[in-house]
Design an enzyme around this catalytic site. Structure first.
Site, PDB file in Angstrom:
ATOM      1  N   GLY A 260      -6.262  19.799  21.925  1.00 15.33           N
ATOM      2  CA  GLY A 260      -7.383  18.880  21.774  1.00 15.33           C
ATOM      3  C   GLY A 260      -8.682  19.556  21.384  1.00 15.33           C
ATOM      4  O   GLY A 260      -9.753  18.951  21.448  1.00 15.33           O
TER       5      GLY A 260
ATOM      6  N   HIS B 197       3.474  19.268  31.476  1.00 15.00           N
ATOM      7  CA  HIS B 197       2.361  19.337  30.522  1.00 15.00           C
ATOM      8  C   HIS B 197       1.139  19.924  31.219  1.00 15.00           C
ATOM      9  O   HIS B 197       0.903  19.647  32.401  1.00 15.00           O
ATOM     10  CB  HIS B 197       2.050  17.935  29.975  1.00 15.00           C
ATOM     11  CG  HIS B 197       1.150  17.988  28.773  1.00 15.00           C
ATOM     12  ND1 HIS B 197      -0.204  18.209  28.879  1.00 15.00           N
ATOM     13  CD2 HIS B 197       1.417  17.892  27.447  1.00 15.00           C
ATOM     14  CE1 HIS B 197      -0.727  18.233  27.661  1.00 15.00           C
ATOM     15  NE2 HIS B 197       0.240  18.047  26.768  1.00 15.00           N
TER      16      HIS B 197
ATOM     17  N   GLU C  58      -1.828  19.161  31.134  1.00 15.97           N
ATOM     18  CA  GLU C  58      -2.753  18.154  31.689  1.00 15.97           C
ATOM     19  C   GLU C  58      -2.244  17.643  33.039  1.00 15.97           C
ATOM     20  O   GLU C  58      -3.051  17.303  33.918  1.00 15.97           O
ATOM     21  CB  GLU C  58      -2.956  17.021  30.672  1.00 15.97           C
ATOM     22  CG  GLU C  58      -3.834  17.505  29.520  1.00 15.97           C
ATOM     23  CD  GLU C  58      -3.617  16.792  28.193  1.00 15.97           C
ATOM     24  OE1 GLU C  58      -3.002  15.718  28.173  1.00 15.97           O
ATOM     25  OE2 GLU C  58      -4.066  17.349  27.162  1.00 15.97           O
TER      26      GLU C  58
ATOM     27  N   ASN D 208       2.873  12.868  21.403  1.00 12.98           N
ATOM     28  CA  ASN D 208       2.521  12.620  22.808  1.00 12.98           C
ATOM     29  C   ASN D 208       1.223  11.821  22.796  1.00 12.98           C
ATOM     30  O   ASN D 208       0.158  12.371  22.538  1.00 12.98           O
ATOM     31  CB  ASN D 208       2.340  13.961  23.541  1.00 12.98           C
ATOM     32  CG  ASN D 208       1.815  13.761  24.955  1.00 12.98           C
ATOM     33  OD1 ASN D 208       1.785  12.633  25.473  1.00 12.98           O
ATOM     34  ND2 ASN D 208       1.405  14.860  25.585  1.00 12.98           N
TER      35      ASN D 208
ATOM     36  N   SER E 194      -3.367  21.092  18.667  1.00 10.83           N
ATOM     37  CA  SER E 194      -4.102  20.815  17.426  1.00 10.83           C
ATOM     38  C   SER E 194      -3.223  20.925  16.176  1.00 10.83           C
ATOM     39  O   SER E 194      -3.713  21.285  15.100  1.00 10.83           O
ATOM     40  CB  SER E 194      -5.348  21.699  17.316  1.00 10.83           C
ATOM     41  OG  SER E 194      -6.236  21.433  18.393  1.00 10.83           O
TER      42      SER E 194
ATOM     43  N   GLU F 288       2.614  25.284  24.405  1.00 10.83           N
ATOM     44  CA  GLU F 288       1.317  24.675  24.103  1.00 10.83           C
ATOM     45  C   GLU F 288       0.207  25.519  24.732  1.00 10.83           C
ATOM     46  O   GLU F 288      -0.083  25.364  25.930  1.00 10.83           O
ATOM     47  CB  GLU F 288       1.247  23.260  24.679  1.00 10.83           C
ATOM     48  CG  GLU F 288       2.306  22.321  24.165  1.00 10.83           C
ATOM     49  CD  GLU F 288       1.893  20.862  24.339  1.00 10.83           C
ATOM     50  OE1 GLU F 288       1.741  20.177  23.316  1.00 10.83           O
ATOM     51  OE2 GLU F 288       1.690  20.421  25.487  1.00 10.83           O
TER      52      GLU F 288
HETATM   53  P1  13P Z   1      -3.397  17.863  20.504  1.00  7.98           P
HETATM   54  O1  13P Z   1      -2.431  17.770  19.363  1.00  7.98           O
HETATM   55  O2  13P Z   1      -4.311  16.694  20.599  1.00  7.98           O
HETATM   56  O3  13P Z   1      -4.090  19.183  20.531  1.00  7.98           O
HETATM   57  O4  13P Z   1      -2.493  17.800  21.852  1.00  7.98           O
HETATM   58  C1  13P Z   1      -1.415  18.642  21.975  1.00  7.98           C
HETATM   59  C2  13P Z   1      -0.645  18.262  23.191  1.00  7.98           C
HETATM   60  O5  13P Z   1      -1.100  18.455  24.316  1.00  7.98           O
HETATM   61  C3  13P Z   1       0.645  17.605  23.005  1.00  7.98           C
HETATM   62  O6  13P Z   1       1.337  17.489  24.206  1.00  7.98           O
END
Ligand code: 13P
Length: 245
Positions: A169, A90, A92, A12, A207, A163
Site C-alpha cells: 500500500g 496477512h 495486516e 485481495n 504495490s 509480501e
Molecule cells: P497493495 O497491492 O495495495 O500494496 O497490497 C498488497 C497486499 O497486501 C495484498 O495482500
C-alpha cells in the site's frame, strides 16, 4: 529440476469494494487460459460471488473450529460457501489483530486439514530489511508453521505469498531482483526439506500493479501476485491477469 508452475493472480480486496464492484468483476474480468485468477473478498460478499470464471477466497478464518467467538468465521462456514482459498497470516492481521506466528501456525494446520487451500503470507517490516535480516525473518515465519503442520505443509500447501510490509500500500514495490532474491531463498529453504516445494506457488505482494506486473511475474520463482489496491480496478486487474498469461 525444471517444472512448470501455473501462475495465480490473486486479488485481495481487504475491507474495500461493494456489491456493485463485485458485479463489475463478474461481468468484465478476462481470465486468461494459461493462468488462474482468484479474488479474496470481504466475508459478506463471499456468498454472492459464485460463478465459474474465477476462484473465490476469504481473507482470514478463525483458529477455532466453532463456539463462543463473536465475530469470527470458521473454516467450515467458508466451506459451506464454496470458498476455495483462505489467506492466512496477512501482515495486516498480524498487526491489527496481534496475530502471532503461533496463531498463524494453528490456523494453517486447521486449514491444511480442511478442503480449503490456505495462502500463507510472510514478509518483513522495513527495519528488518534495513538491518539485512530478511532471510532470518521469513525463515522464522516459515519455521513456526512447519513445526505446527508437519508433513501436511509439503503434502497439502500449494501457495505462499511473500509480501514485504514496507511495499504494501505504499507504492514502493520491491524491485524484481529484490523480490526474486527472497522468493529464491524461500524456494531453496523449503526444497531442501522436501522436493515437493519445487511445485509450490510463490506469490509476490506489495504495490504490484499494471505497470510493474510483467517484470515481477517474469522472475524465475515468482508464480503470481497477491494484489491489493490494483485488484479494485477492473482495467488494471485485467492487465495484470494478461501479464501472467
Ligand atoms: P497493495 O497491492 O495495495 O500494496 O497490497 C498488497 C497486499 O497486501 C495484498 O495482500
Amino acid at each position: 529440476m525444471s517444472e512448470v508452475r501455473r501462475k495465480l493472480v490473486a486479488g485481495n480486496w481487504k475491507m474495500n469494494g461493494d456489491r456493485a464492484l463485485l458485479n463489475t468483476f463478474i461481468e468484465q474480468l478476462n481470465v486468461p487460459q494459461s493462468a488462474d485468477v482468484l479474488l479474496c473478498l470481504p466475508y459478506p460478499y463471499l456468498g454472492l460471488a459464485s460463478q465459474n470464471k474465477f476462484s473465490i477466497g476469504a481473507q482470514d478464518c478463525s483458529e477455532h473450529e466453532k463456539g463462543a467467538h463473536t465475530g469470527d468465521v470458521s473454516l467450515q462456514m467458508l466451506q459451506d460457501l464454496s470458498v476455495e482459498y483462505v489467506i492466512i497470516g496477512h501482515s495486516e492481521r498480524r498487526q491489527d489483530h496481534n496475530e502471532s506466528n503461533a496463531v498463524v501456525a494453528k490456523k494453517m494446520a486447521n486449514a491444511l486439514s480442511s478442503n480449503i487451500k490456505p495462502i500463507l503470507c510472510i514478509g518483513e517490516p522495513l527495519e528488518v530489511r534495513e538491518n539485512g535480516d530478511v532471510f532470518a525473518y521469513v525463515q522464522a515465519q516459515l519455521d513456526a508453521v512447519l513445526a505446527q503442520c508437519g508433513d501436511a505443509f509439503f503434502e497439502k500447501l500449494t501457495t505462499i505469498a511473500y509480501e514485504p510490509i514496507w511495499a504494501i500500500g505504499t507504492g514502493k514495490t520491491a524491485t524484481p531482483e529484490q523480490a526474486q532474491e527472497v522468493h529464491g531463498f524461500i524456494r531453496e529453504y523449503l526444497t531442501q526439506k522436501n522436493a515437493k516445494a519445487s511445485q509450490m506457488r510463490l506469490l509476490y505482494g506489495g504495490s504490484l500493479n499494471a505497470s510493474n506486473a510483467t517484470a515481477l511475474l517474469a522472475q524465475k520463482d515468482i508464480d503470481g501476485g497477491l494484489i491489493g489496491g490494483a485488484s479494485l480496478k477492473i482495467d488494471d486487474f485485467n492487465v495484470i491477469c494478461q501479464a501472467a498469461s
